[in-house]
Design a protein around this motif. Structure first.
Motif, mmCIF file in Angstrom:
data_model
loop_
_atom_site.group_PDB
_atom_site.id
_atom_site.type_symbol
_atom_site.label_atom_id
_atom_site.label_comp_id
_atom_site.label_asym_id
_atom_site.label_seq_id
_atom_site.Cartn_x
_atom_site.Cartn_y
_atom_site.Cartn_z
ATOM 1 N N LEU A 15 0.830 -1.207 0.000
ATOM 2 C CA LEU A 15 0.000 0.000 0.000
ATOM 3 C C LEU A 15 0.868 1.262 0.000
ATOM 4 O O LEU A 15 0.555 2.242 -0.682
ATOM 5 N N LEU A 16 1.952 1.222 0.770
ATOM 6 C CA LEU A 16 2.873 2.358 0.843
ATOM 7 C C LEU A 16 3.454 2.664 -0.531
ATOM 8 O O LEU A 16 3.544 3.826 -0.932
ATOM 9 N N GLN A 17 3.834 1.634 -1.267
ATOM 10 C CA GLN A 17 4.403 1.840 -2.599
ATOM 11 C C GLN A 17 3.422 2.528 -3.534
ATOM 12 O O GLN A 17 3.817 3.197 -4.475
ATOM 13 N N SER A 22 -1.740 6.402 4.962
ATOM 14 C CA SER A 22 -2.238 5.717 6.156
ATOM 15 C C SER A 22 -1.428 4.458 6.437
ATOM 16 O O SER A 22 -1.160 4.128 7.598
ATOM 17 N N ALA A 23 -1.019 3.742 5.401
ATOM 18 C CA ALA A 23 -0.176 2.553 5.578
ATOM 19 C C ALA A 23 1.170 2.965 6.163
ATOM 20 O O ALA A 23 1.703 2.283 7.050
ATOM 21 N N PHE A 24 1.695 4.087 5.682
ATOM 22 C CA PHE A 24 2.951 4.603 6.234
ATOM 23 C C PHE A 24 2.789 4.919 7.722
ATOM 24 O O PHE A 24 3.636 4.579 8.535
ATOM 25 N N ASP A 25 1.683 5.577 8.069
ATOM 26 C CA ASP A 25 1.426 5.919 9.477
ATOM 27 C C ASP A 25 1.377 4.680 10.364
ATOM 28 O O ASP A 25 1.902 4.689 11.477
ATOM 29 N N PHE A 57 12.635 7.185 8.489
ATOM 30 C CA PHE A 57 11.247 7.165 8.026
ATOM 31 C C PHE A 57 11.005 8.163 6.888
ATOM 32 O O PHE A 57 10.249 7.863 5.961
ATOM 33 N N VAL A 58 11.648 9.315 6.934
ATOM 34 C CA VAL A 58 11.521 10.276 5.833
ATOM 35 C C VAL A 58 12.082 9.657 4.557
ATOM 36 O O VAL A 58 11.468 9.748 3.483
ATOM 37 N N SER A 59 13.221 9.010 4.666
ATOM 38 C CA SER A 59 13.826 8.349 3.517
ATOM 39 C C SER A 59 12.906 7.253 2.973
ATOM 40 O O SER A 59 12.748 7.098 1.756
ATOM 41 N N LEU A 60 12.292 6.504 3.871
ATOM 42 C CA LEU A 60 11.359 5.453 3.481
ATOM 43 C C LEU A 60 10.193 6.050 2.680
ATOM 44 O O LEU A 60 9.818 5.524 1.630
#
Length: 186
Positions: A15-17, A22-25, A57-60
């Motif tokens: 989902l993040l990709q 929301s998935a990132f959160d 996390f910013v890099s992610l």
């Protein structure tokens, strides 16, 4: 977002990709405390540890569309934190007459350093996957910031056995990665 909390890391990464914030959160909240604890233990500086975790996390998030994590996300995250901690500790070493520009050049954010880091991460995952089952499980749980007592209870082992398995795993990793990391760090 409520339903996302039940998703496993693999589904959340998918989902993040696709840009799902929301998935990132969920991933952020799921791992923040553990990786912050790791960074703090390694640096001894809470503010620095928070900066390290935030940077990871910013890099992610920035690399979300091209992100390729083949192994366990938690391991990827812990290794990323350790890499960033290594950069911080290398900068601190400058007070011991180490050329800061040289160290920063070795551990910078260029694509080449990222590829080298990915190579280390992939080797580490491969070596960990080949460890005997108990040693592998102990190592993975310890990387999740579990105490010896928690690991012993989870795996039905004595704390002394946990220590022995962890020692064996670390020795194997040191041997397998020794020459590669020695060249990388020097």
């Amino acid at each position: 977002m409520g339903g996302l909390h039940t998703f496993d890391d693999l589904k959340l990464l998918s989902l993040l990709q696709n840009g799902n914030a929301s998935a990132f959160d969920v991933l952020y909240n799921r791992y923040w405390d553990r990786v912050l604890s790791l960074a703090y233990r390694k640096t001894g500086d809470l503010m620095e540890a928070e900066n390290i975790v935030q940077d990871v996390f910013v890099s992610l998030w920035k690399r979300r569309e091209s992100l390729k994590i083949n192994g366990d996300f938690a391991n990827y995250l812990f290794i990323s934190i350790k890499y960033r901690v290594l950069k911080v500790l290398a900068k601190r070493a400058s007070s011991r007459s180490v050329d800061l520009e040289q160290v920063s050049g070795l551990l910078g954010d260029s694509p080449q350093e990222y590829l080298e880091f990915e190579e280390i991460r992939e080797r580490l995952e491969m070596i960990v996957s080949k460890l005997p089952e108990k040693s592998r499980l102990v190592y993975q749980l310890k990387n999740e910031d579990k105490s010896y007592k928690e690991i012993a209870a989870a795996l039905n082992l004595s704390e002394k056995a946990v220590d022995a398995h962890l020692l064996r795993a670390r020795r194997k990793l040191r041997i397998e990665l020794g020459s590669f990391l020695g060249g990388f760090l020097l």
